[in-house]
Design an enzyme around this catalytic site. Structure first.
Site, PDB file in Angstrom:
ATOM      1  CB  SER B  10      -0.892   0.013   1.252  1.00 37.78           C
ATOM      2  OG  SER B  10      -0.071   0.087   2.404  1.00 37.78           O
ATOM      3  N   GLY B  11       2.176   1.066   0.168  1.00 42.19           N
ATOM      4  CA  GLY B  11       3.059   2.241   0.128  1.00 42.19           C
ATOM      5  C   GLY B  11       3.331   2.663  -1.309  1.00 42.19           C
ATOM      6  CB  CYS B 147      15.936   6.562  -4.135  1.00 44.84           C
ATOM      7  SG  CYS B 147      15.269   6.866  -2.488  1.00 44.84           S
ATOM      8  CG  ASN B 311      11.904   9.201  -5.706  1.00 47.05           C
ATOM      9  OD1 ASN B 311      11.588  10.026  -6.557  1.00 47.05           O
ATOM     10  ND2 ASN B 311      11.090   8.851  -4.735  1.00 47.05           N
TER      11      ASN B 311
END
Lengths: 54, 344, 344
Positions: B10-11, B147, B311
């Site tokens: 869900s992120g 990232c 990212n």
């Protein structure tokens, strides 16, 4: 086949290219003048320095 | 088709991973977990996926075996459940930092945690294909990259590999999605919009990855700073490299072409005209590209090398799929052909 | 493979069209024209396409015959060269407004021009597949849609088709890419960033398309206003519809499902929870979706219908490819499967 004098990218002169023509290096975007066709060779064309004004 | 499940879907990184796997020719998404959203359709959280899938989130406890398990949990969670996860899938790709570093001491220093499963650290391969392609191909366990570290390492690698660098200062500009999907006071729009906010000026955990990956016999002397700017996606690493010996621009082109000329996801962007002369994350959103450019300073030994990525893609989910393609023997670019948008 | 060329490919719509055609399974891009950029590689203007193609822009005079000719010229150019273009290709899709309207009087009124080729107007089909699918399938000449018109027409069509609407006020919010790639004082970043700038409060040319497409026996009484907001892509039409008879929300769902339930590019977005309850162009960037939602006001006859699109996709290039797919007999969604990004 020849090389961009600025960045060394290999450049294929498309058929019909003439001496004196200005072409653009696809890698570094510099303007190059075709100085000879056989062997093909390129030189830096006079640059117009764009001012971003930032 | 190979079955893949996502833990922590869900992120933002989990959602991007789901977008990629749903569009991937060889992966079939089996389950996606979220404790908060269990039972809800995925498009409640990822609106771009509405109409794309009937999938609903499930609870972690309901996770079933599958071929590849992608872990997209916040840092400090996967490390406590790795035995369980490894029992469910032959392959694991972990997007978090929990298995990125080789030395447990680094976890004490940068993540203030005593790593609970240090014996797993040597089993994970650092998942940056441009640098560890053959190792990844034969790995069962691969860790994703940080990232900010990804764009910095890729920008610096050709110079460090050749031991040309005396010292480097890496100044990274980043978008807000790096902070993840949980709202905070700092990410509240009226506070976050339009900032140029130094985020971790003098010590950032991603430095550990740079020091690990750019060590070719001597510990690299690198300084790292992050500044948040007005963007959602994107990371731009401006690397101020002070070389032992000056180099010409033409030599730099040769060096970077030698290392990256055949790379499917690295483009060299150093142009003399037009408004898109140097790498800019703005046009990379959604693509898996890392654009790299450089400028040689006349009369000094400074070379500025710039590395730009999305990212959430080359810095996270896209890179994870690229690594998984290698692990499973799929074409490395499978499912990763979106070129990005312009204007955006 | 079908050969396709783009006339006017250096603009934003032309560039988006090139991105789509390069990724399309059945189209082969033959030539792309630009007078300003002739001889230059396309990625000089479209940085997202770097490494995707070796194509260079050519001059219009060097345009060769091909199967499908996409015209992405500014308004008021194609209309003077249509005979020449038609001699080069069996199919033409024109993204400009030059052949959108049926009545030459509309061109005098809205575009202050005496249409030079009025006899071509009936030969062009208005290229909105959700409303003219069968006609487009059998057409050789199709005109693209106006971006603001597309989201407004799609939002209003089910209500107007059923003659339910007394009067409607369409209040559209738009991003800056609608203005095209030519810089102006108004599009200068310090002037354009963060605006809520009424653009054409009382008369906008896209109204002509609404009046043409929503006329089911009586001239629709519609008012149209455009406001520029802080975004690059995106158009959101907020349609304030005053109905002859009040309807319930349930009836609205039935009406919109009936018309759009099977449409590949329309999603109904009217949710009771979550932060993505109603259509929002932000998550549609790069996708060909038109998201439609609605809200019924208690105690009045007002229904607010919202239509969101990416103005460069469903409002221009994406819609053109969707129409071309129909004309050529390809699957309607071919080359248009990108779902959009989130967050973005």
């Amino acid at each position: 086949m020849t090389e961009c004098p600025e960045c060394g990218a290999t450049i294929n002169l498309p058929p019909g290219t003439e001496v004196g023509e200005i072409i653009t290096c696809p890698d570094c975007g510099v303007e190059l003048e075709v100085v000879s066709l056989n062997p093909p060779s390129l030189e830096l064309a006079p640059q117009v320095e764009e001012d971003w004004g930032e | 088709m190979v079955s893949a499940s996502i833990v922590g879907a869900s992120g933002y990184a989990g959602g991007e991973l789901l977008r990629l796997l749903l569009g991937h020719p060889s992966f079939k998404v089996k389950q996606v977990t979220s404790e908060t959203w269990a039972g809800k359709p995925v498009h409640f959280v990822h609106p771009n996926l509405r109409g794309r899938t009937e999938l609903r989130f499930v609870k972690l406890e309901d996770l079933e075996p599958c071929d590849v398990l992608f872990l997209a949990l916040p840092h400090g969670q996967a490390m406590y459940q790795i035995e369980h996860f490894a029992s469910l899938a032959h392959y694991i790709v972990d997007l978090s930092a929990d298995f990125r570093l080789k030395d447990p001491a680094d976890y004490r220093r940068w993540y203030e945690v005593e790593h609970p499963a240090p014996h797993w650290l040597p089993l994970f391969t650092y998942g940056l294909p441009e640098i560890h392609r053959e190792e990844i191909r034969s790995s069962r366990y691969v860790s994703g990259v940080g990232c900010n570290a990804a764009c910095s390492i890729l920008a610096l690698y050709p110079l460090y590999r050749r031991k040309l660098v005396e010292m480097a200062i890496v100044d990274v500009k980043v978008g807000s999605s790096e902070g993840g999907s949980k709202p905070t006071q700092a990410s509240h729009h009226p506070e976050r919009a339009g900032v140029m906010r130094p985020y971790a000026p003098a010590s950032h955990r991603h430095l550990a990855e740079l020091v690990q990956e750019l060590n070719f016999g001597e510990k690299p002397q690198i300084y790292f700073t992050v500044t948040s700017v007005d963007a959602v996606r994107g990371a731009l690493a401006t690397c101020h490299c002070f070389l032992k010996e000056p180099v010409s621009e033409k030599e730099l082109w040769k060096i970077y072409r030698e290392d990256y000329g055949a790379e499917p996801f690295i483009r060299l962007v150093s142009a003399k005209q037009g408004i898109h002369r140097y790498p800019d994350p703005k046009v990379l959103a959604g693509s898996n590209y890392c654009d790299i450019g450089f400028a040689v300073e006349e009369g000094t030994n400074r070379v500025v090398v710039m590395g730009a990525i999305d990212n959430l893609m080359k810095g996270s989910a896209g890179n994870a799929v690229q690594a998984a393609n290698l692990m499973l023997g799929f074409p490395e670019t499978a499912g990763l052909d979106f070129p990005g948008l312009h204007p955006v």
